[in-house]
Design an enzyme around this catalytic site. Structure first.
Site, PDB file in Angstrom:
ATOM      1  N   GLU A  50       0.827  -1.212   0.000  1.00  0.00           N
ATOM      2  CA  GLU A  50       0.000   0.000   0.000  1.00  0.00           C
ATOM      3  C   GLU A  50       0.859   1.259   0.000  1.00  0.00           C
ATOM      4  O   GLU A  50       0.463   2.293  -0.559  1.00  0.00           O
ATOM      5  CB  GLU A  50      -0.930   0.014   1.221  1.00  0.00           C
ATOM      6  N   PHE A 112      -9.466  -7.762  16.342  1.00  0.00           N
ATOM      7  CA  PHE A 112      -8.476  -8.207  15.351  1.00  0.00           C
ATOM      8  C   PHE A 112      -8.202  -7.092  14.328  1.00  0.00           C
ATOM      9  O   PHE A 112      -9.139  -6.566  13.740  1.00  0.00           O
ATOM     10  CB  PHE A 112      -9.036  -9.460  14.652  1.00  0.00           C
ATOM     11  N   GLN A 113      -6.963  -6.729  14.167  1.00  0.00           N
ATOM     12  CA  GLN A 113      -6.509  -5.708  13.213  1.00  0.00           C
ATOM     13  C   GLN A 113      -6.967  -4.282  13.545  1.00  0.00           C
ATOM     14  O   GLN A 113      -6.819  -3.388  12.727  1.00  0.00           O
ATOM     15  CB  GLN A 113      -6.941  -6.039  11.772  1.00  0.00           C
ATOM     16  N   VAL A 382      15.647   8.816  -3.308  1.00  0.00           N
ATOM     17  CA  VAL A 382      16.411   9.542  -2.292  1.00  0.00           C
ATOM     18  C   VAL A 382      17.623   8.677  -1.950  1.00  0.00           C
ATOM     19  O   VAL A 382      17.517   7.501  -1.657  1.00  0.00           O
ATOM     20  CB  VAL A 382      15.544   9.826  -1.050  1.00  0.00           C
ATOM     21  N   PHE A 467      24.660   7.521   0.015  1.00  0.00           N
ATOM     22  CA  PHE A 467      24.378   8.881   0.473  1.00  0.00           C
ATOM     23  C   PHE A 467      24.641   9.006   1.976  1.00  0.00           C
ATOM     24  O   PHE A 467      25.175  10.010   2.451  1.00  0.00           O
ATOM     25  CB  PHE A 467      22.924   9.256   0.153  1.00  0.00           C
TER      26      PHE A 467
HETATM   27  C1  LIG Z   1      18.715  14.120  -0.013  1.00  0.00           C
HETATM   28  C2  LIG Z   1      18.128  15.438  -0.425  1.00  0.00           C
HETATM   29  C3  LIG Z   1      18.945  16.531  -0.637  1.00  0.00           C
HETATM   30  C4  LIG Z   1      18.417  17.754  -1.066  1.00  0.00           C
HETATM   31  N1  LIG Z   1      19.265  18.812  -1.335  1.00  0.00           N
HETATM   32  C5  LIG Z   1      18.746  19.940  -1.895  1.00  0.00           C
HETATM   33  C6  LIG Z   1      19.593  21.007  -2.323  1.00  0.00           C
HETATM   34  O1  LIG Z   1      20.818  20.942  -2.201  1.00  0.00           O
HETATM   35  N2  LIG Z   1      19.010  22.076  -2.906  1.00  0.00           N
HETATM   36  C7  LIG Z   1      17.653  22.185  -3.073  1.00  0.00           C
HETATM   37  O2  LIG Z   1      17.175  23.170  -3.618  1.00  0.00           O
HETATM   38  N3  LIG Z   1      16.845  21.216  -2.652  1.00  0.00           N
HETATM   39  C8  LIG Z   1      17.348  20.093  -2.082  1.00  0.00           C
HETATM   40  N4  LIG Z   1      16.511  19.093  -1.705  1.00  0.00           N
HETATM   41  C9  LIG Z   1      15.068  19.303  -1.831  1.00  0.00           C
HETATM   42  C10 LIG Z   1      14.546  20.130  -0.659  1.00  0.00           C
HETATM   43  O3  LIG Z   1      14.435  19.294   0.476  1.00  0.00           O
HETATM   44  C11 LIG Z   1      13.173  20.758  -0.984  1.00  0.00           C
HETATM   45  O4  LIG Z   1      12.299  19.738  -1.369  1.00  0.00           O
HETATM   46  C12 LIG Z   1      13.232  21.768  -2.105  1.00  0.00           C
HETATM   47  O5  LIG Z   1      14.301  22.657  -1.960  1.00  0.00           O
HETATM   48  C13 LIG Z   1      11.934  22.553  -2.140  1.00  0.00           C
HETATM   49  O6  LIG Z   1      11.766  23.081  -3.403  1.00  0.00           O
HETATM   50  P1  LIG Z   1      10.698  24.227  -3.659  1.00  0.00           P
HETATM   51  O7  LIG Z   1      10.926  25.334  -2.715  1.00  0.00           O
HETATM   52  O8  LIG Z   1      10.747  24.503  -5.111  1.00  0.00           O
HETATM   53  O9  LIG Z   1       9.296  23.478  -3.425  1.00  0.00           O
HETATM   54  P2  LIG Z   1       8.250  23.431  -2.191  1.00  0.00           P
HETATM   55  O10 LIG Z   1       8.918  23.083  -0.922  1.00  0.00           O
HETATM   56  O11 LIG Z   1       7.176  22.564  -2.657  1.00  0.00           O
HETATM   57  O12 LIG Z   1       7.733  24.932  -2.064  1.00  0.00           O
HETATM   58  C14 LIG Z   1       6.871  25.501  -2.989  1.00  0.00           C
HETATM   59  C15 LIG Z   1       6.354  26.826  -2.424  1.00  0.00           C
HETATM   60  O13 LIG Z   1       5.589  27.466  -3.453  1.00  0.00           O
HETATM   61  C16 LIG Z   1       4.365  27.931  -2.922  1.00  0.00           C
HETATM   62  N5  LIG Z   1       3.405  27.969  -4.021  1.00  0.00           N
HETATM   63  C17 LIG Z   1       2.720  26.923  -4.562  1.00  0.00           C
HETATM   64  N6  LIG Z   1       1.982  27.348  -5.595  1.00  0.00           N
HETATM   65  C18 LIG Z   1       2.203  28.666  -5.725  1.00  0.00           C
HETATM   66  C19 LIG Z   1       1.748  29.661  -6.637  1.00  0.00           C
HETATM   67  N7  LIG Z   1       0.888  29.355  -7.627  1.00  0.00           N
HETATM   68  N8  LIG Z   1       2.188  30.929  -6.491  1.00  0.00           N
HETATM   69  C20 LIG Z   1       3.060  31.251  -5.482  1.00  0.00           C
HETATM   70  N9  LIG Z   1       3.528  30.346  -4.596  1.00  0.00           N
HETATM   71  C21 LIG Z   1       3.108  29.072  -4.716  1.00  0.00           C
HETATM   72  C22 LIG Z   1       4.040  26.955  -1.828  1.00  0.00           C
HETATM   73  O14 LIG Z   1       3.141  27.531  -0.893  1.00  0.00           O
HETATM   74  C23 LIG Z   1       5.426  26.673  -1.244  1.00  0.00           C
HETATM   75  O15 LIG Z   1       5.751  27.608  -0.254  1.00  0.00           O
HETATM   76  C24 LIG Z   1      17.029  17.878  -1.260  1.00  0.00           C
HETATM   77  C25 LIG Z   1      16.193  16.784  -1.021  1.00  0.00           C
HETATM   78  C26 LIG Z   1      16.737  15.566  -0.645  1.00  0.00           C
HETATM   79  C27 LIG Z   1      15.820  14.400  -0.456  1.00  0.00           C
HETATM   80  C1  LIG Z   2      12.691   5.199   4.320  1.00  0.00           C
HETATM   81  C2  LIG Z   2      14.045   5.795   4.592  1.00  0.00           C
HETATM   82  N1  LIG Z   2      14.935   5.135   5.347  1.00  0.00           N
HETATM   83  C3  LIG Z   2      16.164   5.663   5.561  1.00  0.00           C
HETATM   84  C4  LIG Z   2      16.516   6.867   5.037  1.00  0.00           C
HETATM   85  C5  LIG Z   2      17.925   7.449   5.264  1.00  0.00           C
HETATM   86  N2  LIG Z   2      18.647   7.392   3.972  1.00  0.00           N
HETATM   87  C6  LIG Z   2      18.725   8.431   3.122  1.00  0.00           C
HETATM   88  S1  LIG Z   2      19.529   8.099   1.732  1.00  0.00           S
HETATM   89  C7  LIG Z   2      19.841   6.523   2.205  1.00  0.00           C
HETATM   90  C8  LIG Z   2      20.640   5.583   1.344  1.00  0.00           C
HETATM   91  C9  LIG Z   2      20.057   5.306   0.020  1.00  0.00           C
HETATM   92  O1  LIG Z   2      20.750   4.230  -0.529  1.00  0.00           O
HETATM   93  P1  LIG Z   2      20.583   3.765  -2.033  1.00  0.00           P
HETATM   94  O2  LIG Z   2      19.152   3.700  -2.411  1.00  0.00           O
HETATM   95  O3  LIG Z   2      21.370   2.539  -2.214  1.00  0.00           O
HETATM   96  O4  LIG Z   2      21.209   4.968  -2.851  1.00  0.00           O
HETATM   97  P2  LIG Z   2      22.736   5.469  -2.842  1.00  0.00           P
HETATM   98  O5  LIG Z   2      22.787   6.642  -1.940  1.00  0.00           O
HETATM   99  O6  LIG Z   2      23.594   4.346  -2.409  1.00  0.00           O
HETATM  100  O7  LIG Z   2      22.982   5.845  -4.250  1.00  0.00           O
HETATM  101  C10 LIG Z   2      19.309   6.278   3.489  1.00  0.00           C
HETATM  102  C11 LIG Z   2      19.440   5.000   4.224  1.00  0.00           C
HETATM  103  C12 LIG Z   2      15.533   7.551   4.287  1.00  0.00           C
HETATM  104  N3  LIG Z   2      15.756   8.746   3.743  1.00  0.00           N
HETATM  105  N4  LIG Z   2      14.327   6.967   4.058  1.00  0.00           N
END
Ligand SMILES: Cc1cc2nc3c(=O)[nH]c(=O)nc-3n(C[C@H](O)[C@H](O)[C@H](O)COP(=O)(O)OP(=O)(O)OC[C@H]3O[C@@H](n4cnc5c(N)ncnc54)[C@H](O)[C@@H]3O)c2cc1C
Ligand SMILES: Cc1ncc(C[n+]2csc(CCOP(=O)(O)OP(=O)(O)O)c2C)c(N)n1
Length: 574
Positions: A50, A112-113, A382, A467
């Site tokens: 799911e 149950f559940q 991720v 990562f």
């Molecule tokens: C492992 C990892 C590393 C990351 N590293 C980076 C990084 O180095 N750099 C980076 O940038 N991101 C990074 N991210 C992503 C980060 O966590 C955020 O998801 C991202 O920066 C958010 O992007 P955003 O602001 O465009 O979007 P959102 O967080 O979705 O924000 C959108 C905003 O727009 C507003 N909005 C929506 N519609 C409208 C509209 N029509 N008009 C005006 N406003 C509106 C919303 O209210 C909201 O405030 C990483 C993510 C992961 C998983």
């Molecule tokens: C559900 C979940 N568990 C743990 C983490 C922490 N975490 C972030 S990245 C990562 C490793 C991802 O490994 P993989 O998919 O093999 O990609 P790689 O970074 O090796 O390219 C982990 C454990 C997370 N973000 N989400």
């Protein structure tokens, strides 16, 4: 036969434009699945977990902008939805979850559940309510749908199996109107103030995010008037980066040095539609102006001197005629030059030199970018695939990106690819999967086979949770608990009825990916990428350098000299 509550529920969903429900069936959902069985205008998309159903619904909602639906049976069935629903809620995509419940007469007995879904889902939704009587349908469902659509997020209805099987009291949906689309714009006085602030500034940098979707022309027009470089946050990449002469890349730990510097060196930072979460990447002294559709977003991440509530397109349209042409070009020119160099540096890392044994993941990503169709939909796990997608996938206004960027969950890419492919049957869908990510929800390979979804998976096989390894090293920890003893993913794919391919040397990468993309059906390419690819932050702080130093010292002390040589070969010498 009399109409049942479950039939009315499906009538309401069909009336709201819902074409499918992602989920896994179960006793408590029988009334609902049985009602779907008799229809030809709504489908059941069977998943293996799911959680994957919720991710798939979220991807569909992101790509279409419309309500998507997932479902889980009582107790463990709907509890599996939760991580995917958190992702939908954090990404602000409209998703309805149907959480079935134990028989109504048993609620509260520890049956149950039995769980308490209303409570469980409260944290990841705008609305979570129990339907305990037949005459609550359709009203409660309609409130849930209205909430998911207008608040852009998750709504949950909890419905015991027996209630779904009761005779309906109402006979048809109550709400039959097109989705309202109001124009939200700052007032006249506010627009004048905004124009005045921007007209005063010589060195403005625009920082845009996902809220800039659909306002590309206005954004480019704005940057031209202000002579402003445009930095984007990750979720804005697909809407901002393309056909953009002002683009200077992304900022943040995974960003480009040019994005970072353009923000740090401006006099005025104009944030538009972004909720970029990392405070340390905002300038301390610049005047900060923020425009967002939601007032509650203003000032969340940085100090703000001027805040405006408005939709990007409507606000910029009203603002543009009030702006004067900025004559000062140096800030833009410097930022663009910085970007050109940063881009060059990153492109140099994406080589597939056949004299080398190692396959660089950057190269794999650039091959995907090169071979993918012009309207491909990319999902990325991720883990390090987040980095490669940010840096090497080029956007063009038609290509789309789906990640778990705000919630940051592993294992998102395959289920999101399923949602993308089911809702866009003619489009090429490519999942950039980590080996850890793929194995976490690997059962969904069977979903690809079962529904013959021609998703292409490229697995970045580095035998590690890479990562996390990077994070450990950057903060001075020795890496631990990150090794993966992997199976042969190509064989697993074959066993699941999917074309399985493998690339073990750089020269095998392009032919394997090309073959997968041409294949008329699902395909998986396992690529043996080097484990030690460093993704350096744009500016390396003293603390971070110190962290790397400690890693090396500790590694030597623990007798892991080999690893340092590897690290040096791949990163330091490149
Ligand atoms: C492992 C990892 C590393 C990351 N590293 C980076 C990084 O180095 N750099 C980076 O940038 N991101 C990074 N991210 C992503 C980060 O966590 C955020 O998801 C991202 O920066 C958010 O992007 P955003 O602001 O465009 O979007 P959102 O967080 O979705 O924000 C959108 C905003 O727009 C507003 N909005 C929506 N519609 C409208 C509209 N029509 N008009 C005006 N406003 C509106 C919303 O209210 C909201 O405030 C990483 C993510 C992961 C998983
Ligand atoms: C559900 C979940 N568990 C743990 C983490 C922490 N975490 C972030 S990245 C990562 C490793 C991802 O490994 P993989 O998919 O093999 O990609 P790689 O970074 O090796 O390219 C982990 C454990 C997370 N973000 N989400």
């Amino acid at each position: 036969m009399a109409k049942r509550v479950a039939d009315l529920l499906i009538d309401v969903l069909v009336g709201a434009g819902v074409e499918r429900i992602y989920g896994v069936p179960g006793d408590s959902l029988n009334g609902i699945t049985d009602s779907i069985r008799t229809r030809d205008n709504i489908a059941w998309v069977g998943m293996r977990n799911e959680e994957a159903g919720a991710f798939a619904a979220g991807a569909q909602a992101h790509l279409t902008g419309k309500l998507a639906v997932c479902a889980g049976s009582c107790g463990p069935g709907n509890m599996h939805l939760i991580n995917g629903l958190y992702d939908c809620q954090r990404s602000r995509v409209p998703v309805l979850a149907i959480a079935a419940q134990v028989p109504s007469a048993e609620i509260g007995s520890g049956y149950f559940q039995e769980t308490n879904p209303v409570q469980i889902f409260a944290g990841c939704s705008h609305y979570s309510e129990l339907i305990s009587q037949a005459d609550q349908m359709p009203r409660v469902l309609e409130i849930a749908i209205q909430t998911a659509i207008s608040k852009r997020g998750v709504a949950v209805i909890v419905i015991p199996g027996d209630v779904a099987l009761r005779d309906a009291v109402e006979q048809k949906p109550r709400l039959v109107f097109a989705e309202p689309k109001p124009t939200v714009c700052p007032s006249d006085d506010e627009l004048s103030e905004l124009a005045e602030v921007l007209n005063r500034s010589k060195k403005t940098t625009i920082f845009g995010g996902a809220g800039c979707a659909g306002a590309h022309d206005e954004l480019i027009g704005l940057a031209g008037k202000l002579q402003a470089p445009i930095v984007h946050a990750y979720r804005g990449k697909e809407f901002i980066e393309y056909d953009n002469p002002f683009d200077v890349g992304m900022t943040g730990l995974l960003g480009f040095s040019s994005g970072y510097h353009a923000m740090m060196s401006c006099d005025t930072l104009l944030m538009i539609g972004t909720d970029f979460p990392y405070q340390q990447f905002f300038p301390k002294d610049a005047t900060v102006v923020q425009i967002d559709l939601r007032g509650e977003q203003i000032g969340r991440r940085s100090k703000v001197d001027y805040g405006f509530v408005g939709d990007t397109k409507a606000t910029l349209r009203a603002l543009l005629p009030r702006l004067q042409q900025n004559q000062y070009e140096a800030h833009l020119k410097e930022s663009l030059e910085h970007y050109r160099k940063a881009r060059q540096g990153l492109d140099k890392l994406a080589t597939g030199d056949s004299s080398e044994k190692l396959i660089h993941p950057q190269y794999v990503a650039s091959v995907i970018d090169k071979l993918a169709s012009q309207d491909a939909i990319f999902t990325f796990d991720v883990g390090t695939p987040v980095i490669w997608a940010a840096r090497y996938l080029r956007m063009n206004g038609k290509r789309r990106l789906v990640g778990s960027l705000n919630h940051g969950s592993m294992a998102n890419a395959l289920p999101q690819a399923i949602g993308a492919q089911v809702s866009h049957p003619g489009r090429q869908v490519i999942s950039m999967s980590g080996d850890g990510g793929l194995s976490m929800l690997m059962g969904e390979l069977l979903t690809l086979h079962q529904h013959n979804l021609p998703v292409k998976l490229v697995v970045f096989k580095n035998d590690a949770l890479s990562f996390v390894e990077l994070e450990m090293r950057a903060s001075g920890f020795l890496d631990f608990a990150t090794n993966l003893k992997n199976p042969d993913f190509a064989k697993i794919a074959e066993g699941a009825g999917i074309l399985g391919l493998r690339a073990e040397t750089p020269d095998q990468v392009e032919p394997a990916i090309a073959q997968a993309l041409k294949h008329d059906g699902p395909a998986l390419v396992e690529v043996h990428v080097s484990r030690e690819e460093l993704s350096m932050p744009p500016t390396i702080t003293y603390e971070q350098v110190k962290g790397f130093g400690i890693f090396m010292l500790k590694a030597v002390l623990s007798g892991r000299g080999d690893e340092i040589i590897d690290l040096a070969r791949v990163n330091l010498l490149r």
